[in-house]
Design a protein around this motif. Structure first.
Motif, PDB file in Angstrom:
ATOM      1  N   ASP A   6       0.844  -1.201   0.000  1.00  0.00           N
ATOM      2  CA  ASP A   6       0.000   0.000   0.000  1.00  0.00           C
ATOM      3  C   ASP A   6       0.880   1.252   0.000  1.00  0.00           C
ATOM      4  O   ASP A   6       0.534   2.263  -0.618  1.00  0.00           O
ATOM      5  CB  ASP A   6      -0.884   0.038   1.253  1.00  0.00           C
ATOM      6  N   GLY A  93      -1.281   4.696  -7.501  1.00  0.00           N
ATOM      7  CA  GLY A  93      -1.876   3.375  -7.442  1.00  0.00           C
ATOM      8  C   GLY A  93      -0.972   2.278  -7.956  1.00  0.00           C
ATOM      9  O   GLY A  93      -1.212   1.094  -7.691  1.00  0.00           O
ATOM     10  N   ASN A  94       0.103   2.659  -8.678  1.00  0.00           N
ATOM     11  CA  ASN A  94       0.998   1.640  -9.229  1.00  0.00           C
ATOM     12  C   ASN A  94       2.380   2.238  -9.503  1.00  0.00           C
ATOM     13  O   ASN A  94       2.759   2.476 -10.650  1.00  0.00           O
ATOM     14  CB  ASN A  94       0.411   1.050 -10.514  1.00  0.00           C
ATOM     15  N   LYS A 107       1.237   1.203  -4.061  1.00  0.00           N
ATOM     16  CA  LYS A 107       0.173   2.130  -4.444  1.00  0.00           C
ATOM     17  C   LYS A 107       0.587   3.579  -4.201  1.00  0.00           C
ATOM     18  O   LYS A 107       0.234   4.476  -4.972  1.00  0.00           O
ATOM     19  CB  LYS A 107      -1.096   1.831  -3.631  1.00  0.00           C
TER      20      LYS A 107
END
Length: 307
Positions: A6, A93-94, A107
């Protein structure tokens, strides 16, 4: 492929470690990349302004940071030690983060890599570091109460350090290579103090002592005269070097290479990347401020992930 974490936190000073503890408590799957523990204060002999601890050695403070983080290491918090981050790519997010040894995905990212101080490069400077040469007036100023000291640096940081030192020291002499670059009102206020002396066109030449610093010699560049001043300490404020090179071209930075952040949230110019501590463009840099800013960032990261 789904990101592994995360959140990735880069740096294990007061900002990075505070954020790690909060992230673990909030059950965010987090990776802390700790090249080393403690931040700049690891070199301080006696830190007197870390709230809740009247006196602590810098190495002990670093140890306490690590101990606190390791209490939470486990299923949600992973810790990697000794790796240097070399680059960041991707979008919110990536993200992909590369180090000198591995690649990780997340993320979100929190940059808390801090900065280092520009060192005084004259004979004696290395020998007497932490033996009278110091880079933190708020950390070490009280150690030199009732003594004559010098501040090197003509910007706001130099004058602010001098102002702090006047509360403890017998006298404070500030050496500036040119006319002061600090705010005029600050300069005038200090010049009015009887135990403060401003020397312009002054370039440090040599530092001497026995066990500890005993004198500094500087050159008056307008007259080419060398002057030796007996002092017990030299406080160096010639600028920071932010540890942000890996993020150049990724997030917006100032001319000094500090990361620009939203002061309400600590988020950078790139959605999904936050920054806290001495690597940012906040006005004041202190351990307590870095920790608080990191907690603010973590609260915003948590909301961002779960919104």
């Amino acid at each position: 492929m789904n990101p592994t974490f995360d959140l990735i936190i880069i740096g294990a000073g007061p900002a990075g470690t505070a954020a790690s503890v909060y992230a673990a408590r909030k059950q965010l799957k987090t990776l802390l990349i700790a090249k080393e523990w403690g931040g700049q204060s690891i070199v301080s002999e006696d830190i007197q302004n870390w709230i809740g601890t009247p006196h602590i050695h810098g190495a002990k403070l670093a140890e306490s940071f690590k101990t606190h983080v390791m209490e939470y290491k486990g299923e949600t918090l992973s810790v990697i030690e000794g790796e240097s981050v070399t680059g960041i790519s991707g979008t919110d997010g990536n993200f992909t983060l590369t180090t000198d040894k591995n690649t990780y995905t997340s993320k979100t990212i929190l940059i808390a890599t801090g900065s280092s101080r520009k060192k005084l490069d004259v004979p004696g400077a290395h020998e007497y570091e932490n033996k009278g040469i110091t880079y933190c007036a708020s950390c070490d100023g009280p150690l030199f109460g009732g003594m004559d000291v010098v501040v090197v640096g003509g910007g706001n940081a130099g004058f602010e350090s001098a102002a702090q030192l006047l509360a403890y020291c017998k006298s404070v002499t500030l050496l500036s290579r040119s006319e002061p670059r600090a705010d005029a009102i600050t300069v005038e206020k200090l010049k009015a103090r009887p135990n403060f002396t401003l020397v312009v066109n002054a370039t440090p030449k040599e530092i001497k002592g026995s066990t500890f610093v005993e004198s500094i010699t500087y050159t008056k560049t307008d007259t080419n005269e060398d002057i030796t001043l007996p002092v017990s300490a030299v406080f160096v404020e010639i600028g920071p070097i932010p540890a942000t090179s890996f993020a150049e071209g990724v997030v917006d930075m100032t001319e000094l290479k500090t990361i620009k952040i939203d002061p309400r949230t600590q988020e950078t110019s790139v959605q999904g990347i936050w920054a806290a501590g001495d690597c940012t463009d906040v006005l004041y840099h202190q351990n307590n401020i870095a920790a608080g800013d990191a907690v603010r960032a973590l609260e915003d990261i948590y909301l961002h992930i779960h919104a």
